[in-house]
Design an enzyme around this catalytic site. Structure first.
Site, PDB file in Angstrom:
ATOM      1  N   LYS A   1      49.446  45.631  32.914  1.00 49.25           N
ATOM      2  CA  LYS A   1      48.170  46.023  32.303  1.00 49.25           C
ATOM      3  C   LYS A   1      48.047  45.527  30.872  1.00 49.25           C
ATOM      4  O   LYS A   1      49.008  45.109  30.237  1.00 49.25           O
ATOM      5  CB  LYS A   1      47.976  47.536  32.453  1.00 49.25           C
TER       6      LYS A   1
ATOM      7  N   ARG B   1      53.428  52.380  40.688  1.00 50.64           N
ATOM      8  CA  ARG B   1      52.633  51.340  41.369  1.00 50.64           C
ATOM      9  C   ARG B   1      52.898  50.028  40.649  1.00 50.64           C
ATOM     10  O   ARG B   1      52.559  49.885  39.474  1.00 50.64           O
ATOM     11  CB  ARG B   1      51.156  51.746  41.302  1.00 50.64           C
TER      12      ARG B   1
HETATM   13  N1  PMM Z   1      45.287  50.442  38.793  1.00 53.23           N
HETATM   14  C1  PMM Z   1      44.553  49.483  39.373  1.00 53.23           C
HETATM   15  C2  PMM Z   1      44.063  49.630  40.672  1.00 53.23           C
HETATM   16  N2  PMM Z   1      44.307  50.766  41.372  1.00 53.23           N
HETATM   17  N3  PMM Z   1      45.296  52.888  41.526  1.00 53.23           N
HETATM   18  C3  PMM Z   1      45.997  53.866  40.967  1.00 53.23           C
HETATM   19  N4  PMM Z   1      46.238  55.004  41.654  1.00 53.23           N
HETATM   20  N5  PMM Z   1      46.502  53.768  39.698  1.00 53.23           N
HETATM   21  C4  PMM Z   1      46.304  52.661  38.934  1.00 53.23           C
HETATM   22  O1  PMM Z   1      46.771  52.638  37.787  1.00 53.23           O
HETATM   23  C5  PMM Z   1      45.547  51.587  39.492  1.00 53.23           C
HETATM   24  C6  PMM Z   1      45.050  51.751  40.810  1.00 53.23           C
HETATM   25  C7  PMM Z   1      44.255  48.217  38.608  1.00 53.23           C
HETATM   26  O2  PMM Z   1      45.353  47.377  38.571  1.00 53.23           O
HETATM   27  P1  PMM Z   1      45.502  46.073  39.522  1.00 53.23           P
HETATM   28  O3  PMM Z   1      44.264  45.230  39.257  1.00 53.23           O
HETATM   29  O4  PMM Z   1      46.751  45.450  39.082  1.00 53.23           O
HETATM   30  O5  PMM Z   1      45.563  46.535  40.944  1.00 53.23           O
END
Ligand code: PMM
Length: 274
Positions: free
Chosen positions: A218, A255
Protein backbone atom coordinates in the site's frame (compact mmCIF):
# COMPACT_ATOMS: atom_id res chain seq x y z
CA UNK A 1 -9.50 -16.11 17.83
CA UNK A 2 -10.40 -17.84 14.57
CA UNK A 3 -13.36 -18.56 12.39
CA UNK A 4 -15.76 -21.39 13.15
CA UNK A 5 -16.03 -22.20 9.47
CA UNK A 6 -12.41 -22.17 8.29
CA UNK A 7 -9.81 -24.90 8.96
CA UNK A 8 -7.02 -23.94 11.38
CA UNK A 9 -4.18 -21.78 9.95
CA UNK A 10 -1.28 -23.64 8.30
CA UNK A 11 1.28 -21.84 10.46
CA UNK A 12 0.57 -23.19 13.94
CA UNK A 13 -0.15 -20.36 16.36
CA UNK A 14 0.16 -17.81 13.56
CA UNK A 15 -2.34 -15.84 11.55
CA UNK A 16 -4.11 -17.04 8.45
CA UNK A 17 -2.44 -15.91 5.22
CA UNK A 18 -4.88 -14.55 2.66
CA UNK A 19 -3.32 -14.48 -0.82
CA UNK A 20 -4.51 -11.65 -3.05
CA UNK A 21 -5.75 -12.61 -6.53
CA UNK A 22 -7.00 -9.51 -8.30
CA UNK A 23 -8.65 -10.07 -11.67
CA UNK A 24 -8.97 -6.42 -12.60
CA UNK A 25 -7.42 -4.90 -15.71
CA UNK A 26 -6.54 -1.74 -13.75
CA UNK A 27 -4.99 -3.38 -10.68
CA UNK A 28 -1.33 -2.81 -9.99
CA UNK A 29 -1.05 -6.41 -8.84
CA UNK A 30 -3.00 -7.70 -11.76
CA UNK A 31 -3.34 -11.44 -12.22
CA UNK A 32 -4.67 -10.59 -15.68
CA UNK A 33 -8.29 -10.35 -16.73
CA UNK A 34 -7.50 -13.62 -18.47
CA UNK A 35 -8.89 -16.23 -16.06
CA UNK A 36 -6.73 -19.04 -17.44
CA UNK A 37 -3.71 -17.25 -15.92
CA UNK A 38 -5.39 -16.27 -12.65
CA UNK A 39 -6.34 -19.64 -11.19
CA UNK A 40 -2.81 -21.13 -11.48
CA UNK A 41 -1.50 -18.07 -9.70
CA UNK A 42 -3.96 -18.70 -6.87
CA UNK A 43 -2.86 -22.33 -6.65
CA UNK A 44 0.77 -21.21 -6.51
CA UNK A 45 -0.09 -18.97 -3.54
CA UNK A 46 -1.67 -21.95 -1.77
CA UNK A 47 1.49 -23.98 -2.43
CA UNK A 48 3.52 -21.08 -0.99
CA UNK A 49 1.58 -21.23 2.28
CA UNK A 50 -1.62 -19.24 1.78
CA UNK A 51 -4.62 -20.47 3.77
CA UNK A 52 -7.22 -18.70 1.66
CA UNK A 53 -7.29 -16.99 -1.75
CA UNK A 54 -9.08 -13.64 -2.02
CA UNK A 55 -10.49 -13.15 -5.52
CA UNK A 56 -11.44 -9.59 -6.48
CA UNK A 57 -12.89 -8.25 -9.74
CA UNK A 58 -13.28 -4.57 -8.87
CA UNK A 59 -10.27 -2.44 -8.02
CA UNK A 60 -10.64 -0.42 -4.82
CA UNK A 61 -7.35 1.41 -5.24
CA UNK A 62 -7.56 5.15 -4.55
CA UNK A 63 -9.18 6.81 -7.57
CA UNK A 64 -10.55 3.55 -9.02
CA UNK A 65 -13.80 3.69 -10.98
CA UNK A 66 -16.73 1.41 -10.10
CA UNK A 67 -17.37 -1.73 -12.19
CA UNK A 68 -20.74 -2.95 -13.41
CA UNK A 69 -22.10 -6.03 -11.59
CA UNK A 70 -22.29 -8.21 -14.71
CA UNK A 71 -18.71 -7.38 -15.65
CA UNK A 72 -17.50 -8.11 -12.12
CA UNK A 73 -19.27 -11.51 -12.09
CA UNK A 74 -17.79 -12.33 -15.50
CA UNK A 75 -14.31 -11.63 -14.12
CA UNK A 76 -14.48 -13.53 -10.84
CA UNK A 77 -16.78 -16.53 -11.35
CA UNK A 78 -14.62 -18.41 -13.89
CA UNK A 79 -11.58 -17.93 -11.65
CA UNK A 80 -13.40 -19.14 -8.55
CA UNK A 81 -14.84 -22.12 -10.43
CA UNK A 82 -11.39 -23.05 -11.77
CA UNK A 83 -9.84 -22.78 -8.29
CA UNK A 84 -12.65 -24.79 -6.75
CA UNK A 85 -12.21 -27.54 -9.33
CA UNK A 86 -8.54 -27.78 -8.35
CA UNK A 87 -8.54 -27.34 -4.55
CA UNK A 88 -10.64 -27.64 -1.40
CA UNK A 89 -8.88 -24.60 0.11
CA UNK A 90 -11.04 -21.67 1.25
CA UNK A 91 -11.67 -18.93 -1.30
CA UNK A 92 -13.00 -15.48 -0.44
CA UNK A 93 -14.75 -13.06 -2.74
CA UNK A 94 -13.67 -9.43 -2.43
CA UNK A 95 -16.76 -7.48 -3.45
CA UNK A 96 -19.11 -4.75 -2.28
CA UNK A 97 -22.03 -6.17 -4.29
CA UNK A 98 -24.45 -8.74 -2.86
CA UNK A 99 -25.16 -10.09 -6.37
CA UNK A 100 -21.47 -10.76 -6.95
CA UNK A 101 -21.15 -12.39 -3.51
CA UNK A 102 -24.07 -14.71 -4.29
CA UNK A 103 -22.63 -15.69 -7.68
CA UNK A 104 -19.18 -16.23 -6.17
CA UNK A 105 -20.48 -18.39 -3.33
CA UNK A 106 -22.47 -20.47 -5.83
CA UNK A 107 -19.27 -20.96 -7.83
CA UNK A 108 -17.45 -22.26 -4.74
CA UNK A 109 -16.26 -19.29 -2.68
CA UNK A 110 -16.31 -19.79 1.10
CA UNK A 111 -16.14 -16.27 2.55
CA UNK A 112 -17.34 -12.74 1.70
CA UNK A 113 -14.75 -10.00 2.08
CA UNK A 114 -16.69 -6.72 1.93
CA UNK A 115 -14.72 -3.45 2.00
CA UNK A 116 -18.12 -1.69 2.24
CA UNK A 117 -19.04 -3.60 5.43
CA UNK A 118 -22.46 -4.81 4.19
CA UNK A 119 -23.80 -1.27 3.71
CA UNK A 120 -25.03 -1.89 0.14
CA UNK A 121 -28.79 -2.39 -0.19
CA UNK A 122 -29.62 -6.05 0.56
CA UNK A 123 -26.08 -6.89 1.68
CA UNK A 124 -26.98 -7.77 5.29
CA UNK A 125 -29.79 -10.08 4.21
CA UNK A 126 -27.57 -11.72 1.58
CA UNK A 127 -24.77 -12.31 4.10
CA UNK A 128 -27.20 -13.86 6.58
CA UNK A 129 -28.62 -16.17 3.91
CA UNK A 130 -25.16 -17.30 2.73
CA UNK A 131 -24.11 -18.66 6.17
CA UNK A 132 -20.43 -18.10 5.53
CA UNK A 133 -17.74 -15.94 7.23
CA UNK A 134 -17.90 -12.25 6.39
CA UNK A 135 -15.23 -9.54 6.63
CA UNK A 136 -16.47 -6.07 7.60
CA UNK A 137 -13.93 -3.40 6.64
CA UNK A 138 -13.79 0.28 7.54
CA UNK A 139 -13.54 2.85 4.76
CA UNK A 140 -14.00 6.62 4.97
CA UNK A 141 -15.74 7.80 1.79
CA UNK A 142 -15.52 5.73 -1.39
CA UNK A 143 -12.54 4.59 -3.46
CA UNK A 144 -12.82 7.32 -6.12
CA UNK A 145 -12.36 10.13 -3.58
CA UNK A 146 -11.32 8.57 -0.25
CA UNK A 147 -7.76 9.87 -0.26
CA UNK A 148 -8.87 13.51 -0.68
CA UNK A 149 -7.95 14.86 2.75
CA UNK A 150 -9.26 12.14 5.12
CA UNK A 151 -9.91 13.44 8.67
CA UNK A 152 -10.67 11.96 12.08
CA UNK A 153 -10.66 13.31 15.63
CA UNK A 154 -9.54 9.92 16.95
CA UNK A 155 -9.01 7.46 14.12
CA UNK A 156 -8.76 4.31 16.26
CA UNK A 157 -11.85 5.08 18.34
CA UNK A 158 -13.86 6.06 15.24
CA UNK A 159 -12.89 2.95 13.29
CA UNK A 160 -13.78 0.74 16.27
CA UNK A 161 -17.14 2.52 16.72
CA UNK A 162 -17.93 2.02 13.03
CA UNK A 163 -16.99 -1.67 13.15
CA UNK A 164 -19.06 -2.24 16.28
CA UNK A 165 -22.09 -0.63 14.65
CA UNK A 166 -21.68 -2.81 11.56
CA UNK A 167 -21.25 -5.96 13.72
CA UNK A 168 -24.45 -5.08 15.55
CA UNK A 169 -26.32 -4.56 12.26
CA UNK A 170 -25.00 -7.84 10.84
CA UNK A 171 -25.73 -9.86 13.98
CA UNK A 172 -29.24 -8.42 14.15
CA UNK A 173 -29.88 -10.00 10.73
CA UNK A 174 -28.37 -13.33 11.80
CA UNK A 175 -24.80 -13.11 10.46
CA UNK A 176 -22.71 -15.19 12.85
CA UNK A 177 -19.10 -15.56 11.65
CA UNK A 178 -17.72 -12.02 11.49
CA UNK A 179 -14.20 -10.69 10.91
CA UNK A 180 -13.23 -7.03 11.14
CA UNK A 181 -10.64 -5.02 9.21
CA UNK A 182 -9.46 -1.44 9.91
CA UNK A 183 -9.09 -0.79 6.15
CA UNK A 184 -5.48 0.31 5.84
CA UNK A 185 -5.29 2.95 3.06
CA UNK A 186 -9.06 3.39 2.73
CA UNK A 187 -9.54 7.09 3.50
CA UNK A 188 -6.47 7.37 5.76
CA UNK A 189 -3.26 9.37 5.95
CA UNK A 190 0.08 7.84 6.88
CA UNK A 191 -0.49 8.74 10.54
CA UNK A 192 -3.95 7.17 10.52
CA UNK A 193 -2.57 3.96 8.99
CA UNK A 194 0.25 3.71 11.52
CA UNK A 195 -2.11 4.32 14.44
CA UNK A 196 -4.48 1.62 13.19
CA UNK A 197 -1.73 -0.94 12.58
CA UNK A 198 -0.47 -0.35 16.10
CA UNK A 199 -4.01 -0.71 17.45
CA UNK A 200 -4.63 -4.17 15.92
CA UNK A 201 -4.87 -5.74 19.39
CA UNK A 202 -7.21 -3.06 20.70
CA UNK A 203 -9.46 -3.40 17.64
CA UNK A 204 -9.76 -7.14 18.29
CA UNK A 205 -10.40 -6.65 22.00
CA UNK A 206 -12.99 -3.90 21.60
CA UNK A 207 -14.93 -5.55 18.77
CA UNK A 208 -14.61 -9.09 20.11
CA UNK A 209 -13.88 -10.31 16.56
CA UNK A 210 -10.83 -11.70 14.74
CA UNK A 211 -8.96 -8.96 12.88
CA UNK A 212 -7.84 -9.08 9.25
CA UNK A 213 -5.12 -6.62 8.25
CA UNK A 214 -4.31 -5.72 4.64
CA UNK A 215 -1.24 -3.50 4.37
CA UNK A 216 0.49 -5.25 1.48
CA UNK A 217 2.07 -2.96 -1.16
CA UNK A 218 0.00 0.00 0.00
CA UNK A 219 0.85 3.64 -0.52
CA UNK A 220 1.78 4.37 3.09
CA UNK A 221 4.97 2.39 2.44
CA UNK A 222 5.96 4.93 -0.20
CA UNK A 223 5.14 7.71 2.26
CA UNK A 224 7.86 6.23 4.50
CA UNK A 225 10.30 5.36 1.69
CA UNK A 226 10.07 7.70 -1.25
CA UNK A 227 11.91 5.26 -3.50
CA UNK A 228 9.06 2.74 -3.19
CA UNK A 229 7.10 4.19 -6.10
CA UNK A 230 6.27 0.98 -7.96
CA UNK A 231 3.75 -0.90 -5.83
CA UNK A 232 4.48 -4.20 -7.56
CA UNK A 233 8.27 -4.01 -7.29
CA UNK A 234 9.40 -1.70 -4.51
CA UNK A 235 7.27 -2.40 -1.43
CA UNK A 236 8.08 -5.97 -0.38
CA UNK A 237 10.17 -5.02 2.67
CA UNK A 238 7.57 -2.61 3.99
CA UNK A 239 4.77 -5.08 3.33
CA UNK A 240 6.52 -7.81 5.31
CA UNK A 241 7.31 -5.44 8.17
CA UNK A 242 3.66 -4.40 8.38
CA UNK A 243 2.36 -7.99 8.23
CA UNK A 244 4.81 -9.05 10.92
CA UNK A 245 3.84 -6.21 13.22
CA UNK A 246 0.12 -6.81 12.64
CA UNK A 247 0.58 -10.49 13.50
CA UNK A 248 2.57 -9.64 16.62
CA UNK A 249 -0.21 -7.28 17.66
CA UNK A 250 -2.76 -10.06 17.28
CA UNK A 251 -4.05 -10.00 13.68
CA UNK A 252 -5.83 -13.30 13.01
CA UNK A 253 -5.36 -12.96 9.23
CA UNK A 254 -3.01 -10.96 7.00
CA UNK A 255 -3.94 -10.17 3.38
CA UNK A 256 -0.79 -10.27 1.26
CA UNK A 257 0.46 -10.34 -2.33
CA UNK A 258 3.85 -11.92 -1.57
CA UNK A 259 2.78 -15.09 0.17
CA UNK A 260 6.05 -17.08 0.22
CA UNK A 261 8.11 -14.16 1.54
CA UNK A 262 5.57 -13.19 4.21
CA UNK A 263 5.07 -16.77 5.38
CA UNK A 264 8.84 -17.15 5.68
CA UNK A 265 9.18 -13.99 7.75
CA UNK A 266 6.44 -15.05 10.12
CA UNK A 267 7.84 -18.58 10.41
CA UNK A 268 11.17 -17.12 11.54
CA UNK A 269 9.41 -14.87 14.04
CA UNK A 270 7.39 -17.82 15.44
CA UNK A 271 10.54 -19.95 15.74
CA UNK A 272 12.47 -17.19 17.50
CA UNK A 273 9.60 -16.60 19.86
CA UNK A 274 9.02 -20.29 20.56
N1 PMM B 1 -7.43 -3.82 0.40
C1 PMM B 1 -7.71 -3.84 -0.91
C2 PMM B 1 -8.75 -4.63 -1.41
N2 PMM B 1 -9.51 -5.38 -0.58
N3 PMM B 1 -10.01 -6.15 1.58
C3 PMM B 1 -9.77 -6.13 2.89
N4 PMM B 1 -10.53 -6.87 3.72
N5 PMM B 1 -8.76 -5.37 3.43
C4 PMM B 1 -7.96 -4.60 2.66
O1 PMM B 1 -7.08 -3.92 3.21
C5 PMM B 1 -8.18 -4.58 1.25
C6 PMM B 1 -9.24 -5.38 0.75
C7 PMM B 1 -6.89 -3.00 -1.85
O2 PMM B 1 -5.65 -3.56 -2.09
P1 PMM B 1 -5.30 -4.38 -3.45
O3 PMM B 1 -5.61 -3.43 -4.59
O4 PMM B 1 -3.89 -4.72 -3.31
O5 PMM B 1 -6.18 -5.60 -3.50
Amino acid sequence: MNSNLLPPPKLAGGPYFMGILNVTPDSFSDAGANDSAAAPRGLAMLAAGADIIDVGGESTRPGAQPVDEGEEIARVVPVIAALRAATKAPISIDTMKPGVARAALSAGASMWNDVFALQAPGALETAAALHRPVVLMHMQGEPRTMQNDPRYDDVVAEVIAFLRARIEAAEAKGVTDIWVDPGIGFGKTLEHNLALLNATGRIGAETGKPVLVGASRKRFIQALDERAKDAGKDRLGGSIAAALLAAQKGAAMVRVHDVAETVQALKVWKALEG
